[in-house]
Design a protein around this motif. Structure first.
Motif, PDB file in Angstrom:
ATOM      1  N   THR A  94      -0.297   5.705   4.654  1.00 49.70           N
ATOM      2  CA  THR A  94      -0.925   5.971   3.356  1.00 49.70           C
ATOM      3  C   THR A  94      -2.445   5.968   3.475  1.00 49.70           C
ATOM      4  O   THR A  94      -3.135   6.745   2.810  1.00 49.70           O
ATOM      5  N   SER A 144       1.026   3.549  -3.240  1.00 53.18           N
ATOM      6  CA  SER A 144       0.080   4.631  -2.890  1.00 53.18           C
ATOM      7  C   SER A 144      -1.360   4.208  -3.174  1.00 53.18           C
ATOM      8  O   SER A 144      -2.072   4.806  -3.997  1.00 53.18           O
ATOM      9  N   CYS A 145      -1.800   3.149  -2.510  1.00 55.05           N
ATOM     10  CA  CYS A 145      -3.130   2.608  -2.733  1.00 55.05           C
ATOM     11  C   CYS A 145      -3.682   2.058  -1.421  1.00 55.05           C
ATOM     12  O   CYS A 145      -2.948   1.892  -0.446  1.00 55.05           O
ATOM     13  N   GLN A 198       0.830  -1.204   0.000  1.00 60.49           N
ATOM     14  CA  GLN A 198       0.000   0.000   0.000  1.00 60.49           C
ATOM     15  C   GLN A 198       0.864   1.253   0.000  1.00 60.49           C
ATOM     16  O   GLN A 198       0.605   2.211  -0.738  1.00 60.49           O
ATOM     17  N   THR A 199       1.920   1.231   0.799  1.00 61.58           N
ATOM     18  CA  THR A 199       2.811   2.397   0.903  1.00 61.58           C
ATOM     19  C   THR A 199       3.588   2.609  -0.386  1.00 61.58           C
ATOM     20  O   THR A 199       3.698   3.729  -0.892  1.00 61.58           O
ATOM     21  N   MET A 247      -8.281   7.145  -2.133  1.00 58.58           N
ATOM     22  CA  MET A 247      -7.153   6.485  -2.783  1.00 58.58           C
ATOM     23  C   MET A 247      -7.647   5.373  -3.714  1.00 58.58           C
ATOM     24  O   MET A 247      -8.725   4.816  -3.515  1.00 58.58           O
TER      25      MET A 247
END
Length: 225
Positions: A153, A136-137, A132-133, A163
């Motif tokens: 994030t 970016s999700c 995720q980091t 996101m």
């Protein structure tokens, strides 16, 4: 004078054995390290894809390449065309084997999203958080399907809702990554093909030389009478 046909064969044979050594080293090293704990999300995604690669087949193929190379050595030192033909048949088998590995990797790209879906659901929370980091999700399809992991994030449901899901960036990353690998594998098939052509040319060259030598010997024998 340098025999250009033989020189071309030697160069291609060198590329062939280098290809085998690279495949063997890559398969062994990555197979042993792909289960290590990842340091970031990119490494996590890469290692998880590696775990689905046919490394055992790669190792077997690489060993077969090295054995085939050993068969070509005595055929260089002598004019034995039988050994050269044997090496040619072995290279054909290797090319088919390598092509099969490349096709297997290519098939992975056709179902990349489904591959990552099964990967994502089977991963612990800390691995999902790393991905995720890095990408970016939040979540996989979206922040709620499956539920996102709370991190910097995606600190809250409201922030996570803004996101994208990780499916799209992971699929894009995986396709690009695997594309490069199977393109390299298909390049190895190209080297196999060139080597087969080199062997065919060398066999033809040696056959012609033997014929001319036989004619010269026959002519020399007649001139003695």
């Amino acid at each position: 004078m340098v025999n250009k046909v033989l020189a071309a064969f030697v160069v291609t044979d060198g590329l062939f054995v280098s290809m085998g050594a690279i495949m063997l080293g890559f398969s062994i090293i990555v197979q042993q390290t792909c289960f290590n704990a990842p340091a970031d999300g990119n490494e996590a995604a890469r290692n998880l894809l590696y775990q689905r690669f046919p490394f055992t087949a790669g190792i077997v193929n690489a060993i077969f390449v090295l054995v085939t190379f050993l068969v070509t050595i005595p055929s260089l030192a002598t004019n034995n065309r039988s050994l050269l033909k044997l090496a040619g048949y072995m290279i054909v088998v290797d090319a088919i084997f390598t092509l099969g590995i490349g096709v297997d990797l290519w098939i992975i790209t056709l179902k990349m999203k489904a591959e990552f879906q099964s990967i994502w659901f089977s991963q612990p929370a800390n691995t999902q958080e790393l991905m995720q980091t890095a990408f970016s999700c939040c979540g996989f399809f979206n922040f709620s399907s499956p539920a996102f992991i709370t991190d910097s994030t995606c600190p809250s449901p409201a922030a996570a809702a803004l996101m994208r899901g990780c499916a799209t960036p992971l699929t894009s990353f995986g396709n690009t990554f695997v594309d490069n690998i199977f393109t390299a594998v298909f390049g190895m098939v190209g080297i196999d093909t060139i080597l087969i052509m080199s062997i065919a040319c060398l066999l033809k060259d040696r056959k012609e030389r033997e014929r001319f030598r036989y004619i010269d010997e026959k002519s020399g024998a007649r001139s003695t009478f």
